[in-house]
Design a protein around this motif. Structure first.
Motif, PDB file in Angstrom:
ATOM      1  N   GLU A  87       1.007  -1.352   0.185  1.00  0.00           N
ATOM      2  CA  GLU A  87       0.083   0.005   0.024  1.00  0.00           C
ATOM      3  C   GLU A  87       0.785   1.268  -0.004  1.00  0.00           C
ATOM      4  O   GLU A  87       0.503   2.147  -0.931  1.00  0.00           O
ATOM      5  CB  GLU A  87      -1.017  -0.004   1.249  1.00  0.00           C
ATOM      6  N   ALA A  88       1.769   1.173   0.859  1.00  0.00           N
ATOM      7  CA  ALA A  88       2.830   2.319   0.953  1.00  0.00           C
ATOM      8  C   ALA A  88       3.367   2.677  -0.275  1.00  0.00           C
ATOM      9  O   ALA A  88       3.517   3.805  -0.866  1.00  0.00           O
ATOM     10  CB  ALA A  88       3.797   2.337   1.874  1.00  0.00           C
ATOM     11  N   LEU A  92       3.323   6.000  -2.974  1.00  0.00           N
ATOM     12  CA  LEU A  92       4.540   6.544  -3.343  1.00  0.00           C
ATOM     13  C   LEU A  92       4.575   6.689  -4.974  1.00  0.00           C
ATOM     14  O   LEU A  92       4.993   7.740  -5.725  1.00  0.00           O
ATOM     15  CB  LEU A  92       5.943   6.232  -2.986  1.00  0.00           C
ATOM     16  N   THR A  93       4.414   5.536  -5.797  1.00  0.00           N
ATOM     17  CA  THR A  93       4.397   5.462  -7.157  1.00  0.00           C
ATOM     18  C   THR A  93       3.221   6.314  -7.661  1.00  0.00           C
ATOM     19  O   THR A  93       3.520   7.051  -8.609  1.00  0.00           O
ATOM     20  CB  THR A  93       4.478   4.081  -7.632  1.00  0.00           C
ATOM     21  N   THR A  94       2.016   6.531  -7.093  1.00  0.00           N
ATOM     22  CA  THR A  94       1.138   7.286  -7.656  1.00  0.00           C
ATOM     23  C   THR A  94       1.366   8.744  -7.420  1.00  0.00           C
ATOM     24  O   THR A  94       1.051   9.564  -8.290  1.00  0.00           O
ATOM     25  CB  THR A  94      -0.228   7.044  -6.747  1.00  0.00           C
ATOM     26  N   MET A  95       2.416   9.170  -6.504  1.00  0.00           N
ATOM     27  CA  MET A  95       2.765  10.479  -6.246  1.00  0.00           C
ATOM     28  C   MET A  95       4.112  10.708  -6.978  1.00  0.00           C
ATOM     29  O   MET A  95       4.887  11.611  -6.851  1.00  0.00           O
ATOM     30  CB  MET A  95       3.107  10.612  -4.786  1.00  0.00           C
ATOM     31  N   PHE A 112      10.975  -5.090   2.803  1.00  0.00           N
ATOM     32  CA  PHE A 112      11.622  -3.543   3.099  1.00  0.00           C
ATOM     33  C   PHE A 112      11.571  -3.210   1.738  1.00  0.00           C
ATOM     34  O   PHE A 112      11.881  -3.711   0.654  1.00  0.00           O
ATOM     35  CB  PHE A 112      12.818  -3.437   3.596  1.00  0.00           C
ATOM     36  N   THR A 113      11.736  -1.687   1.441  1.00  0.00           N
ATOM     37  CA  THR A 113      12.340  -1.230   0.155  1.00  0.00           C
ATOM     38  C   THR A 113      12.779   0.173   0.567  1.00  0.00           C
ATOM     39  O   THR A 113      12.640   0.917   1.624  1.00  0.00           O
ATOM     40  CB  THR A 113      10.966  -0.954  -0.740  1.00  0.00           C
ATOM     41  N   PHE A 114      13.254   0.712  -0.620  1.00  0.00           N
ATOM     42  CA  PHE A 114      13.955   2.245  -0.465  1.00  0.00           C
ATOM     43  C   PHE A 114      13.522   3.107  -1.648  1.00  0.00           C
ATOM     44  O   PHE A 114      13.277   2.621  -2.645  1.00  0.00           O
ATOM     45  CB  PHE A 114      15.421   1.965  -0.755  1.00  0.00           C
ATOM     46  N   TYR A 126       9.888  -0.300   6.022  1.00  0.00           N
ATOM     47  CA  TYR A 126      10.321  -1.447   6.722  1.00  0.00           C
ATOM     48  C   TYR A 126       8.858  -2.091   7.352  1.00  0.00           C
ATOM     49  O   TYR A 126       8.440  -1.472   8.127  1.00  0.00           O
ATOM     50  CB  TYR A 126      11.159  -1.517   7.805  1.00  0.00           C
ATOM     51  N   GLU A 127       8.267  -3.156   6.666  1.00  0.00           N
ATOM     52  CA  GLU A 127       7.036  -3.684   7.093  1.00  0.00           C
ATOM     53  C   GLU A 127       7.021  -4.519   8.498  1.00  0.00           C
ATOM     54  O   GLU A 127       7.758  -5.297   8.513  1.00  0.00           O
ATOM     55  CB  GLU A 127       6.352  -4.479   5.973  1.00  0.00           C
TER      56      GLU A 127
END
Length: 128
Positions: A87-88, A92-95, A112-114, A126-127
């Protein structure tokens, strides 16, 4: 000495309005107090994360670029805990924020991602 918790994190940005928009509108942090310090030609914006004061966003005239690649000594990145990383990432990609692929921490098996702020500061999700 006994450290209780991290009180806040200070971030110096190169373009105050762009970074303020990123941290407030895109990341959803809540402004607590904004001050212009005329003697330093500098803004300081205190931001809340999930209702707690945690980030100070500063502007200064002509700050040097942050060395990041290859990674430099010092603070490596800022990490935020999220409940739902997919969801996060979608938000972010939508923005129009470029986000790396979601990975799995080999020790905790957590996702996790950056991504980066407008000045290239690495930010981790970090989920938990």
């Amino acid at each position: 000495m006994k450290l209780k918790k991290i009180h806040h994190i200070a971030i110096i940005c190169s373009n105050y309005e762009v970074s303020k928009d990123f941290y407030v509108r895109i990341l959803g942090l809540t402004p607590l107090q904004e001050v212009y310090r005329e003697d330093r030609d500098s803004y300081k914006l205190d931001l809340k994360v999930n209702g707690q004061y945690q980030i100070e966003l500063f502007s200064f005239p002509n700050p040097p670029a942050r060395p990041s690649y290859p990674e430099a000594s010092g603070l490596r990145h800022l990490a935020f805990e999220v409940d739902d990383i997919e969801e996060a990432v979608l938000h972010l990609t939508t923005m129009q924020v470029e986000v790396e692929g979601i990975r799995i921490d080999p020790w905790t098996q957590k996702k996790f991602t950056f991504f980066a702020d407008p000045d290239g500061l690495p930010i981790e999700l970090y989920e938990c």
